[in-house]
Design a protein around this motif. Sequence first.
Motif, short mmCIF file in Angstrom:
data_model
loop_
_atom_site.label_atom_id
_atom_site.label_comp_id
_atom_site.label_asym_id
_atom_site.label_seq_id
_atom_site.Cartn_x
_atom_site.Cartn_y
_atom_site.Cartn_z
N THR A 158 -8.57 -3.75 2.90
CA THR A 158 -8.04 -2.40 2.77
C THR A 158 -6.74 -2.33 3.56
OG1 THR A 158 -10.23 -1.41 2.52
CG2 THR A 158 -8.45 0.05 3.26
N HIS A 159 -5.67 -1.88 2.91
CA HIS A 159 -4.37 -1.87 3.59
C HIS A 159 -3.40 -0.94 2.88
CE1 HIS A 159 -3.95 -4.91 0.38
NE2 HIS A 159 -2.68 -4.55 0.35
N TRP A 160 -2.31 -0.59 3.57
CA TRP A 160 -1.21 0.18 2.99
C TRP A 160 -0.01 -0.73 2.84
CZ3 TRP A 160 3.79 1.24 4.55
CH2 TRP A 160 4.46 2.27 3.88
N THR A 161 0.72 -0.58 1.73
CA THR A 161 1.87 -1.45 1.51
C THR A 161 2.90 -0.75 0.63
OG1 THR A 161 2.59 -3.63 0.73
CG2 THR A 161 0.88 -2.55 -0.54
N LYS A 162 4.14 -1.17 0.77
CA LYS A 162 5.20 -0.77 -0.15
C LYS A 162 5.67 -1.96 -0.99
CE LYS A 162 8.18 2.46 0.96
NZ LYS A 162 9.25 3.26 1.59
N GLU A 163 4.99 -3.09 -0.85
CA GLU A 163 5.35 -4.26 -1.64
C GLU A 163 5.07 -3.98 -3.12
OE1 GLU A 163 3.48 -7.79 -0.29
OE2 GLU A 163 4.22 -7.60 1.76
N SER A 164 6.02 -4.33 -3.97
CA SER A 164 5.87 -4.07 -5.39
C SER A 164 6.67 -5.08 -6.20
CB SER A 164 6.34 -2.66 -5.73
OG SER A 164 6.22 -2.40 -7.12
N TRP A 165 6.17 -5.37 -7.39
CA TRP A 165 6.88 -6.28 -8.28
C TRP A 165 8.03 -5.58 -9.01
CZ3 TRP A 165 7.05 -5.18 -13.53
CH2 TRP A 165 6.18 -4.16 -13.97
N THR A 166 8.10 -4.24 -8.91
CA THR A 166 9.13 -3.49 -9.62
C THR A 166 9.69 -2.38 -8.74
OG1 THR A 166 9.56 -2.08 -11.56
CG2 THR A 166 7.36 -1.96 -10.60
N ASP A 167 10.93 -1.98 -9.03
CA ASP A 167 11.52 -0.84 -8.33
C ASP A 167 11.53 0.41 -9.22
OD1 ASP A 167 13.46 -1.42 -10.20
OD2 ASP A 167 15.07 -1.77 -8.75
N GLN A 168 10.76 0.37 -10.31
CA GLN A 168 10.69 1.49 -11.24
C GLN A 168 9.40 2.29 -11.08
OE1 GLN A 168 13.40 2.23 -13.26
NE2 GLN A 168 14.24 0.61 -11.94
N GLY A 169 8.57 1.90 -10.13
CA GLY A 169 7.30 2.58 -9.94
C GLY A 169 7.29 3.40 -8.67
N LEU A 170 6.08 3.67 -8.19
CA LEU A 170 5.88 4.54 -7.04
C LEU A 170 5.69 3.80 -5.73
CD1 LEU A 170 3.45 7.14 -8.64
CD2 LEU A 170 5.75 7.61 -7.80
N ARG A 171 5.03 2.63 -5.77
CA ARG A 171 4.62 1.99 -4.52
C ARG A 171 5.80 1.63 -3.65
NH1 ARG A 171 2.57 -2.79 -5.99
NH2 ARG A 171 0.98 -1.68 -7.17
N ASP A 172 6.91 1.17 -4.25
CA ASP A 172 8.08 0.80 -3.44
C ASP A 172 8.75 2.02 -2.82
OD1 ASP A 172 8.98 1.42 -6.18
OD2 ASP A 172 10.96 0.93 -5.40
N LYS A 173 8.45 3.21 -3.31
CA LYS A 173 9.07 4.45 -2.81
C LYS A 173 8.21 5.16 -1.78
CE LYS A 173 11.46 5.03 -7.21
NZ LYS A 173 11.01 3.69 -7.71
N VAL A 174 6.91 5.29 -2.05
CA VAL A 174 6.04 6.06 -1.16
C VAL A 174 4.92 5.24 -0.55
CG1 VAL A 174 6.53 8.23 -2.34
CG2 VAL A 174 4.59 6.84 -3.08
#
Length: 217
Positions: A158-174
């Motif tokens: 269980t963890h929080w991350t902003k790592e993402s395969w794309t910059d068009q989604g939400l995870r890299d932003k929030v």
Amino acid sequence: MTAAYDEIADWYEERFGGGEDPLGLHAALGELLGTGSGPCLEIGCGTGHNAGTVADLGWTPVGVDISARMLGHARGRLPVARGDAALVPVRSGAVSAVVTVMAHTDMSDFFAVLRQIERVLAPGGVYAHVGVHPCFVGGFADHSDPAAVVVRGGYRETHWTKESWTDQGLRDKVGAVHVPLAGLLNGVVAVGMGLERFVEGGEPVPGMLGILARKPG
């Protein structure tokens, strides 16, 4: 209260408000929630795009979200209140249905939210969870190839991350909180709700997992 989504609310409305639903979120919500009447509380309602689906099933949609900017878009779609998902401003046993849609990864302590869901539900009330599929969506999963998903290490924690395969989604932003499947299901059981039904959606592997749970009558 501050909310990460305040900064991207307008972008979110433009990006996700167009009606496209490749994961089948609305169909899953309809299948799990079913027809009914009375208030249905959506915790983490965001811009309110699920209100129409809930209303079409006969329920009266009401929403709670921490982001004032997101609620600015939602107010034309359903009655809303600003509040923390871990301290819902609704009296105990007040509603017969609660839903969360693509929201649990935005909640820093989803297990605290589950306790709130159980509290506000009337005996026999239902909880419909529609969220990202924890086995295939997260910082550990690479979706850059449309025909396959590459799953690397990191799923079990269980963890929080902003790592993402794309910059068009939400995870890299929030950012997003990942809870593995066993933890998610065990969390529902731990607050005393019974698991009744599951659905999956998305291709080529499921990107969405839906869960129906019920508070004992």
